[in-house]
Write an enzyme that holds these catalytic residues in place. Structure first.
Site, PDB file in Angstrom:
ATOM      1  N   LYS A 114      -1.757  -8.672  -3.711  1.00  0.00           N
ATOM      2  CA  LYS A 114      -1.337  -7.333  -4.140  1.00  0.00           C
ATOM      3  C   LYS A 114      -1.156  -7.243  -5.643  1.00  0.00           C
ATOM      4  O   LYS A 114      -1.404  -6.198  -6.239  1.00  0.00           O
ATOM      5  CB  LYS A 114      -0.040  -6.920  -3.426  1.00  0.00           C
ATOM      6  CG  LYS A 114      -0.256  -6.676  -1.947  1.00  0.00           C
ATOM      7  CD  LYS A 114       0.811  -5.801  -1.343  1.00  0.00           C
ATOM      8  CE  LYS A 114       0.431  -5.447   0.089  1.00  0.00           C
ATOM      9  NZ  LYS A 114       1.510  -4.777   0.803  1.00  0.00           N
ATOM     10  N   LYS A 211      -9.119  -6.580   9.835  1.00  0.00           N
ATOM     11  CA  LYS A 211      -8.095  -5.936  10.629  1.00  0.00           C
ATOM     12  C   LYS A 211      -8.027  -4.437  10.336  1.00  0.00           C
ATOM     13  O   LYS A 211      -8.223  -4.032   9.191  1.00  0.00           O
ATOM     14  CB  LYS A 211      -6.745  -6.588  10.258  1.00  0.00           C
ATOM     15  CG  LYS A 211      -5.872  -6.858  11.453  1.00  0.00           C
ATOM     16  CD  LYS A 211      -4.642  -7.620  11.046  1.00  0.00           C
ATOM     17  CE  LYS A 211      -3.464  -7.079  11.825  1.00  0.00           C
ATOM     18  NZ  LYS A 211      -2.252  -7.866  11.620  1.00  0.00           N
ATOM     19  N   LYS A 214      -4.439   0.942   7.271  1.00  0.00           N
ATOM     20  CA  LYS A 214      -4.344   2.318   6.775  1.00  0.00           C
ATOM     21  C   LYS A 214      -5.084   2.458   5.447  1.00  0.00           C
ATOM     22  O   LYS A 214      -5.442   3.548   5.060  1.00  0.00           O
ATOM     23  CB  LYS A 214      -2.879   2.724   6.618  1.00  0.00           C
ATOM     24  CG  LYS A 214      -2.076   1.803   5.737  1.00  0.00           C
ATOM     25  CD  LYS A 214      -0.594   1.996   5.965  1.00  0.00           C
ATOM     26  CE  LYS A 214       0.182   0.904   5.239  1.00  0.00           C
ATOM     27  NZ  LYS A 214       1.547   0.773   5.686  1.00  0.00           N
TER      28      LYS A 214
END
Ligand code: TRP
Length: 346
Positions: A114, A211, A214
């Site tokens: 991130k 996976k 969103k």
């Protein structure tokens, strides 16, 4: 004190809940409410590690709680609340911050991934994020945490911190471990991961090797619980399968396996039973049927969520009750932490 083991999990209200969250997590938690002491909440403090639109964050937080309830989480059976309503989370996170070190946090793969998006301006919250998550878990003397692969490392860190704190601040009287008195127990329960059997890996409909998320670069890859019937149909009909034409009994391409798996989870049937119905049939059938099953199963959840959201006063009342119950419990543990650390009684 309850004798049941405590199960705790949480969801970030940074967006809407999708069928990967539902089938891999929330749906499996519903039966836990009968056997465990359950703690579920929306982690708004975690969400602000990256900038959020304030109105969207507020709505998504209500939405997350309403969705939990629509999926079958019952605030009479489980502790259900919003993280920022219980200030002890942030307080314990600070205590843990003072007992963790740079090295162990730097090793967190989620931080490494991130932080890359932020160049030289990496928010410190992204770095200390796992300590807030550890506080969430340790504050409720959690035994079991249902976690996906991506959160395992954070749980491992939580366990290390719990053991470190237990050693640093031992109980007053170790010979008296059976006593009901908090001061004679190890400070924290050391939590274990809980692997759920079903739906652990619902994949993107557009990129079935990753996976469902969103933040899927292709929005058609992710089916939100709040999608309309039309959107759900469209997404499943466009799902990526493989270059073949029909379902084979021996091997299934990831995209095909994913559709079968989604159907199996929604219908609560074994994978092989669902597979058996499609062997030799074209992919088109599988896509249409999966779309139909999803439309049928998601519609009641969507309608229930809307109904819960409509009665804001009632929802606020549920959150207020959740907050009070959570605070009573969190405060008790935090007081014990403060006492052992040497803070003057407040
Ligand atoms: N970090 C988790 C996620 O992104 C969310 C989370 C916060 C959590 N606190 C938690 C999960 C405590 C389990 C237990 O999915």
């Amino acid at each position: 004190m309850t004798l049941k083991k405590t199960v705790l999990s949480a969801v970030q209200p940074s967006n809407q809940i999708h069928i990967g969250n539902y089938l891999g997590a929330i749906k499996n938690w519903v039966p836990y409410q009968e056997h465990y002491d359950c703690v579920f909440f929306a982690v708004d403090l975690h969400s602000i590690t990256v900038r959020q639109d304030p109105e969207a964050l507020r709505e998504n937080t209500y939405h997350a709680i309403a969705t939990y309830m629509a999926c079958g989480i019952d605030p009479k059976k489980a502790l259900l609340f919003v993280q920022s309503h219980v200030p002890e989370h942030a307080e314990l996170a600070w205590i843990l911050t003072c007992h963790a070190n740079m090295g162990e946090l730097s090793r967190m793969t989620q931080f490494k991934d991130k932080s890359q998006k932020h160049g030289t301006q990496i928010p410190i919250g992204l770095f200390t994020y796992p300590l807030l998550m550890a506080a969430d878990i340790l504050l409720y003397q959690t035994h079991l945490v249902p976690v996906g692969e991506d959160q395992k490392q954070h749980l491992e860190l939580t366990r290390d911190l719990a053991e470190r704190m237990n050693n640093a601040y031992p109980s007053k009287d170790a010979s008296n471990d059976n006593s009901k008195d908090d001061s004679s127990r190890p400070l924290f329960v050391v939590p274990e991961p809980m692997i759920s059997k079903a739906g652990g890996r619902i994949m993107s409909l557009q990129d079935p090797e990753s996976k469902m998320s969103k933040s899927d670069p292709n929005p058609a890859g992710c089916v939100f619980l709040n999608d309309s019937d039309k959107e759900i149909e469209k997404k499943f009909k466009r799902a990526v399968t493989d270059s073949g034409t029909e379902v084979s009994a021996e091997t299934q391409a990831p995209g095909v396996r994913n559709l079968l798996e989604i159907q199996a989870c929604l219908l609560e049937e074994p994978y092989d039973a669902v597979l058996g119905r499609y062997v030799g049939k074209g992919y088109g059938y599988l896509k249409v049927d999966t779309a139909n099953v999803a439309v049928e199963k998601l519609k009641p959840i969507r309608e229930k969520t809307a109904e819960i959201l409509k009665d804001r006063a009632q929802l606020e009342q549920i959150l207020a009750e959740g907050r009070e119950a959570a605070r009573a419990r969190a405060e008790k543990l935090l007081n014990e932490v403060y006492k052992r650390i040497g803070f003057v009684r407040r």
